[in-house]
Design a protein around this motif. Sequence first.
Motif, short mmCIF file in Angstrom:
data_model
loop_
_atom_site.label_atom_id
_atom_site.label_comp_id
_atom_site.label_asym_id
_atom_site.label_seq_id
_atom_site.Cartn_x
_atom_site.Cartn_y
_atom_site.Cartn_z
N ASP A 211 42.74 96.61 12.83
CA ASP A 211 43.59 97.72 12.43
C ASP A 211 43.82 97.67 10.91
N ASP A 212 43.51 98.77 10.22
CA ASP A 212 43.62 98.80 8.75
C ASP A 212 45.05 98.57 8.27
N LYS A 213 46.02 99.17 8.94
CA LYS A 213 47.41 99.03 8.53
C LYS A 213 47.89 97.59 8.69
N LEU A 214 47.52 96.96 9.78
CA LEU A 214 47.89 95.56 10.01
C LEU A 214 47.19 94.65 9.01
N ALA A 215 45.93 94.92 8.72
CA ALA A 215 45.18 94.11 7.74
C ALA A 215 45.84 94.21 6.36
N ARG A 216 46.29 95.42 5.97
CA ARG A 216 47.00 95.57 4.69
C ARG A 216 48.30 94.79 4.69
N ALA A 217 49.03 94.85 5.80
CA ALA A 217 50.32 94.16 5.89
C ALA A 217 50.15 92.64 5.82
N ILE A 218 49.09 92.12 6.40
CA ILE A 218 48.82 90.68 6.36
C ILE A 218 48.16 90.28 5.05
N GLY A 219 47.35 91.17 4.51
CA GLY A 219 46.63 90.87 3.27
C GLY A 219 45.27 90.24 3.51
N LYS A 220 44.86 90.19 4.76
CA LYS A 220 43.56 89.62 5.12
C LYS A 220 42.98 90.38 6.29
#
Length: 157
Positions: free
Chosen positions: A73-82
């Motif tokens: 998920d792009d939004k989750l990847a942005r939130a985690i940073g990885k």
Amino acid sequence: MNKKINFIGTFMIGLVCVIYLSGCSSLYPNELIVNRYADALLTKNNELQFRFRINNEILDGNQLYKVRVTIHDDKLARAIGKREIIYGEEQVLNGDYLETKGHREKYIFMDPLPLKEDLHIQELRNMIERDQAVSIEVFNDREVLGRAYLTNFSSEL
């Protein structure tokens, strides 16, 4: 007529039992990544921790492996940073790998990752449980040994 009904009834009950029992036995022992014990935990400090259990009985005796967590998920990847986290790359045995020796199951608790963006708890739950936002992959130098989507979410909040 009654004999025919009894035979069909007995046959159906036997068939249901066989299907049920064969299904139950395959839920746990044949899974490399035991999905009912795999989850993402949102900590009190707004960090996301991935936790899961590897069934070492499936792996060959002294086999070495790594675990890759991929964020789809792009939004989750942005939130985690990885987008991808590999467990076993920087630590443990023989330089780069985890080892299968020892326990029947190996619990893996990845280091909590601080969220760079705030996400609502329900939004995180939906991403992980319904949208297949996170996958876990066990691999070595030659092949992928097992793959599963993480489908459980819990929160300390």
